[in-house]
Design a protein around this motif. Structure first.
Motif, short mmCIF file in Angstrom:
data_model
loop_
_atom_site.label_atom_id
_atom_site.label_comp_id
_atom_site.label_asym_id
_atom_site.label_seq_id
_atom_site.Cartn_x
_atom_site.Cartn_y
_atom_site.Cartn_z
N GLN A 59 90.45 32.01 -1.19
CA GLN A 59 89.42 32.35 -2.15
C GLN A 59 89.00 33.80 -1.96
OE1 GLN A 59 86.22 29.56 -2.52
NE2 GLN A 59 84.90 31.03 -3.57
N LEU A 60 88.88 34.51 -3.08
CA LEU A 60 88.48 35.90 -3.07
C LEU A 60 87.38 36.06 -4.11
CD1 LEU A 60 89.07 38.87 -2.18
CD2 LEU A 60 90.68 38.95 -4.10
N ASN A 61 86.23 36.51 -3.69
CA ASN A 61 85.11 36.72 -4.62
C ASN A 61 84.98 38.20 -4.92
OD1 ASN A 61 84.26 33.95 -4.68
ND2 ASN A 61 83.51 34.26 -2.60
N VAL A 62 84.88 38.53 -6.19
CA VAL A 62 84.72 39.93 -6.59
C VAL A 62 83.57 40.03 -7.56
CG1 VAL A 62 87.16 40.50 -6.24
CG2 VAL A 62 86.39 39.73 -8.47
N ARG A 63 82.97 41.20 -7.62
CA ARG A 63 81.89 41.46 -8.57
C ARG A 63 82.38 42.52 -9.55
NH1 ARG A 63 76.94 39.36 -7.05
NH2 ARG A 63 76.82 38.73 -4.88
N VAL A 64 82.25 42.21 -10.83
CA VAL A 64 82.62 43.16 -11.88
C VAL A 64 81.51 43.18 -12.92
CG1 VAL A 64 85.11 42.84 -11.55
CG2 VAL A 64 83.89 41.40 -13.19
N ASP A 65 81.48 44.24 -13.73
CA ASP A 65 80.45 44.28 -14.77
C ASP A 65 80.78 43.25 -15.86
OD1 ASP A 65 81.98 45.62 -17.08
OD2 ASP A 65 82.25 47.07 -15.46
N GLU A 66 79.80 42.94 -16.68
CA GLU A 66 79.95 41.88 -17.68
C GLU A 66 81.08 42.17 -18.66
OE1 GLU A 66 79.87 38.40 -19.35
OE2 GLU A 66 78.64 38.85 -17.60
N GLY A 67 81.25 43.43 -19.04
CA GLY A 67 82.33 43.78 -19.96
C GLY A 67 83.70 43.48 -19.38
N THR A 68 83.88 43.78 -18.12
CA THR A 68 85.15 43.50 -17.45
C THR A 68 85.37 42.00 -17.34
OG1 THR A 68 85.00 45.57 -16.21
CG2 THR A 68 86.48 43.89 -15.33
N ALA A 69 84.32 41.27 -16.99
CA ALA A 69 84.43 39.81 -16.89
C ALA A 69 84.78 39.20 -18.24
CB ALA A 69 83.12 39.22 -16.36
N ARG A 70 84.13 39.69 -19.29
CA ARG A 70 84.40 39.18 -20.64
C ARG A 70 85.86 39.46 -21.04
NH1 ARG A 70 80.09 40.54 -22.81
NH2 ARG A 70 80.56 42.74 -23.11
N ALA A 71 86.31 40.69 -20.75
CA ALA A 71 87.68 41.05 -21.08
C ALA A 71 88.68 40.17 -20.32
CB ALA A 71 87.93 42.52 -20.76
N ALA A 72 88.42 39.91 -19.05
CA ALA A 72 89.30 39.07 -18.25
C ALA A 72 89.35 37.65 -18.82
CB ALA A 72 88.83 39.03 -16.79
N ARG A 73 88.20 37.11 -19.19
CA ARG A 73 88.17 35.75 -19.78
C ARG A 73 88.94 35.71 -21.09
NH1 ARG A 73 82.49 36.31 -18.73
NH2 ARG A 73 82.02 35.47 -16.69
#
Length: 75
Positions: free
Chosen positions: A5-19
């Motif tokens: 397991q690897l936990n990372v923090r990204v901004d909301e825009g990056t998270a949305r793009a990844a999803r």
């Protein structure tokens, strides 16, 4: 292969793009990120080249029979 397991923090825009990208490809975000890292480290390309090399070794005689042994740079 064991998973870590690897936990990372990204901004909301990056998270949305990844999803969105993962969904468009029909895969989980975890799998999407894993594929991106593999591509970045060349693992995917290396695996492809190994498979292609194995294929050519296995079928070399078939290709030689069909097309001959004369190839560019080889006689």
């Amino acid at each position: 292969m064991a998973k870590t397991q690897l936990n990372v923090r990204v901004d909301e825009g990056t998270a949305r793009a990844a999803r969105e990208r993962a969904l468009a490809r029909g895969m989980s975000v975890n799998r999407y990120i894993e594929e991106l890292v593999k591509q970045d480290t060349g693992e995917v390309g290396h695996t492809f080249v190994e498979a292609a090399s194995d294929f050519m070794k296995q079928y070399e005689s078939v290709f030689a029979e069909e097309f001959g042994t004369e190839r560019e740079g080889r006689r």
